[in-house]
Design a protein around this motif. Structure first.
Motif, PDB file in Angstrom:
ATOM      1  N   GLY A  85     -33.763  52.923   9.294  1.00 50.98           N
ATOM      2  CA  GLY A  85     -32.431  52.389  10.717  1.00 50.98           C
ATOM      3  C   GLY A  85     -32.540  53.003  11.559  1.00 50.98           C
ATOM      4  O   GLY A  85     -33.426  54.204  12.145  1.00 50.98           O
ATOM      5  N   SER A  86     -32.130  52.272  13.338  1.00 50.76           N
ATOM      6  CA  SER A  86     -32.321  53.772  13.952  1.00 50.76           C
ATOM      7  C   SER A  86     -31.718  54.752  14.207  1.00 50.76           C
ATOM      8  O   SER A  86     -32.404  55.626  15.124  1.00 50.76           O
ATOM      9  N   ASP A  87     -30.821  55.013  13.699  1.00 46.73           N
ATOM     10  CA  ASP A  87     -30.690  56.562  13.536  1.00 46.73           C
ATOM     11  C   ASP A  87     -31.469  57.242  13.478  1.00 46.73           C
ATOM     12  O   ASP A  87     -31.385  58.062  13.995  1.00 46.73           O
ATOM     13  N   TYR A 111     -21.396  55.391  21.117  1.00 53.10           N
ATOM     14  CA  TYR A 111     -22.074  55.461  19.674  1.00 53.10           C
ATOM     15  C   TYR A 111     -21.543  57.245  19.558  1.00 53.10           C
ATOM     16  O   TYR A 111     -22.144  58.252  19.757  1.00 53.10           O
ATOM     17  N   ASP A 181     -30.978  52.858  24.109  1.00 52.89           N
ATOM     18  CA  ASP A 181     -30.740  52.562  22.603  1.00 52.89           C
ATOM     19  C   ASP A 181     -30.191  51.514  22.542  1.00 52.89           C
ATOM     20  O   ASP A 181     -28.822  50.557  22.855  1.00 52.89           O
ATOM     21  N   TYR A 184     -28.079  46.708  20.342  1.00 49.85           N
ATOM     22  CA  TYR A 184     -27.123  45.335  20.770  1.00 49.85           C
ATOM     23  C   TYR A 184     -27.803  43.796  21.855  1.00 49.85           C
ATOM     24  O   TYR A 184     -27.872  42.887  22.093  1.00 49.85           O
ATOM     25  N   THR A 207     -33.176  48.037  16.501  1.00 50.47           N
ATOM     26  CA  THR A 207     -32.795  47.931  15.002  1.00 50.47           C
ATOM     27  C   THR A 207     -33.331  46.675  14.469  1.00 50.47           C
ATOM     28  O   THR A 207     -32.628  45.457  15.530  1.00 50.47           O
ATOM     29  N   SER A 209     -30.665  45.425  12.444  1.00 49.76           N
ATOM     30  CA  SER A 209     -29.952  45.654  11.821  1.00 49.76           C
ATOM     31  C   SER A 209     -28.457  44.975  12.302  1.00 49.76           C
ATOM     32  O   SER A 209     -27.897  44.014  11.903  1.00 49.76           O
ATOM     33  N   LYS A 210     -28.475  44.359  14.014  1.00 53.89           N
ATOM     34  CA  LYS A 210     -27.555  43.653  14.106  1.00 53.89           C
ATOM     35  C   LYS A 210     -28.229  42.381  14.528  1.00 53.89           C
ATOM     36  O   LYS A 210     -28.355  41.187  13.798  1.00 53.89           O
ATOM     37  N   ARG A 218     -32.307  48.704   6.277  1.00 55.27           N
ATOM     38  CA  ARG A 218     -32.558  49.496   7.237  1.00 55.27           C
ATOM     39  C   ARG A 218     -34.181  49.757   8.031  1.00 55.27           C
ATOM     40  O   ARG A 218     -34.605  50.266   8.141  1.00 55.27           O
TER      41      ARG A 218
HETATM   42  C1  LIG Z   1     -25.500  49.471  14.660  1.00 56.74           C
HETATM   43  C2  LIG Z   1     -25.984  51.167  16.157  1.00 56.74           C
HETATM   44  C3  LIG Z   1     -27.205  51.683  15.359  1.00 56.74           C
HETATM   45  C4  LIG Z   1     -27.347  52.034  14.455  1.00 56.74           C
HETATM   46  O1  LIG Z   1     -28.267  50.461  14.003  1.00 56.74           O
HETATM   47  P1  LIG Z   1     -28.470  51.170  12.284  1.00 56.74           P
HETATM   48  O2  LIG Z   1     -30.332  50.811  12.995  1.00 56.74           O
HETATM   49  O3  LIG Z   1     -28.246  49.982  11.346  1.00 56.74           O
HETATM   50  O4  LIG Z   1     -29.135  52.885  11.548  1.00 56.74           O
HETATM   51  C5  LIG Z   1     -27.508  52.282  16.984  1.00 56.74           C
HETATM   52  N1  LIG Z   1     -27.515  52.097  18.130  1.00 56.74           N
HETATM   53  C6  LIG Z   1     -25.810  51.674  18.417  1.00 56.74           C
HETATM   54  C7  LIG Z   1     -25.604  51.851  19.547  1.00 56.74           C
HETATM   55  C8  LIG Z   1     -25.565  51.275  17.543  1.00 56.74           C
HETATM   56  O5  LIG Z   1     -24.239  50.213  17.328  1.00 56.74           O
END
Ligand SMILES: *Cc1c(COP(=O)(O)O)cnc(C)c1O
Length: 355
Positions: A85-87, A111, A181, A184, A207, A209-210, A218
């Protein structure tokens, strides 16, 4: 908190994720910016068939996927690092580049996980208020000292910061790192990726994820110059050299085989975003201009907490935030067209009941 909990973490402020109901059939989920499309069943089956056997550790060098991402974005494997995950990439970067007690500069509305990390790692956050129109205050970011962390497009607002402004912040002080970051960016933002070859002090975090529909797998990644990427690897290999599991490595490889489907879905999300924004505007909502897969909206007659709870009663989850400056706002993920039509219908219903 037990009496054994580390005293150095006494001010820890854990992140509060959006609701994840286990019974998905009873809710339309528009609260955590997940992609409503995919991953396709066929892709998942191929990923399982192609993955390394589970009795073996995954490849700690992560070379295949790093190469794949590098070739797609026309950089070298040495410019790409991977995270769970990018977190986790944000954690790696904060550990690698921000000594204890140092300052993180970030917008006041963004965020909230950035603040979680600063509280975990004993850093200090200096919030730079967004301007009145919710745009990033570029001049103040250039002037203040500290590691810059900016989500672009910004989380919560969806507003894109033009690349020239991002470059101005990066070039204003080569002695500090700028973390951009781009969770999006695929939905209409401008990427700072070209700047990693020009400046030694920028990390671009991404990421799957989106825009790539793999939130459950992840997978995050970062682009940076070779030296910064090596530093990130140093930290990664000190926390968990096997941070990406075998299924996720395989799933991401498969996902990248079909960029056409990915981009078709992104285009549809952008169209539905414009449709939803226009409809809500006809009800008197103000909608910030979004370059992301969500919209940030407020109504002059419907407080944010009430909009949230009335929609929840009607089976739709959105996100509402309590921070004073944005208490009247709601964040709505852009889902499928039919789900957004339902949202519009229920919104009309709620407004009618209140008048
Ligand atoms: C969703 C989101 C992340 C985290 O994404 P993961 O890769 O699912 O951990 C990171 N930064 C921002 C701004 C996000 O909205």
């Amino acid at each position: 908190m037990s009496r054994y909990f580390s005293s150095s973490l006494s001010s820890l402020a854990p992140y509060t994720p959006g609701e994840q109901p286990q019974d998905l059939s009873s809710f339309i989920k528009l609260n955590t910016n997940e992609n409503p499309y995919g991953p396709e069943k066929e892709m998942v089956e191929k990923a399982v068939a192609g993955m390394r056997k589970l009795n073996l550790y995954p490849d700690p060098s992560q070379n295949d996927l790093r190469l794949k991402i590098a070739s797609l974005y026309k950089v070298a494997k040495e410019n790409v690092t991977l995270s769970n995950g990018s977190d986790e990439m944000l954690l790696f970067c904060f550990l690698a580049f921000c000594p204890r007690g140092s300052v993180i500069l970030t917008p006041d509305i963004t965020y909230s996980f950035y603040n979680t990390l600063t509280s975990l790692l004993g850093l200090k956050t200096k919030e730079i208020p967004l301007l009145d129109d919710f745009r990033v205050d570029v001049d103040t970011f250039c002037r203040e000292k500290g590691t810059v962390v900016i989500a672009n497009p910004n989380a919560l607002t969806g507003i894109n910061l033009p690349l020239s402004d991002v470059e101005r912040i990066i070039s204003s002080d080569s002695n500090r790192i700028c973390i951009i970051d781009e969770a999006y960016v695929d939905f209409g933002g401008e990427s700072a990726l070209p700047l990693i070859m020009k400046y030694p002090n920028v990390v671009v975090v991404r990421t799957f994820s989106k825009s790539r529909s793999l939130a459950g797998a992840r997978l995050g990644y970062a682009f940076a110059g070779e030296e910064l990427s090596e530093d990130i690897e140093r930290v990664r290999n000190s926390i968990n050299p096997y941070n990406i599991n075998s299924f996720t490595l395989s799933a991401a490889m498969e996902k990248l085989q079909d960029e056409e489907t990915t981009w078709r879905n992104i285009e549809e999300i952008r169209r539905v975003r414009e449709y939803t924004s226009k409809e809500l505007e006809t009800f008197g909502f103000s909608v910030l201009p979004s370059s992301a897969n969500f919209i940030f909206v407020s109504s002059p007659v419907l407080p944010g907490d009430m909009y949230y709870s009335e929609l929840k009663k009607r089976g739709i989850l959105i996100r509402h935030f309590t921070k004073e400056r944005i208490a009247s706002f709601s964040r709505i993920t852009v889902g499928k067209r039919e789900d957004m039509e339902t949202l519009i219908r229920k919104t009309q219903e709620i407004l009618n009941e209140r008048i």
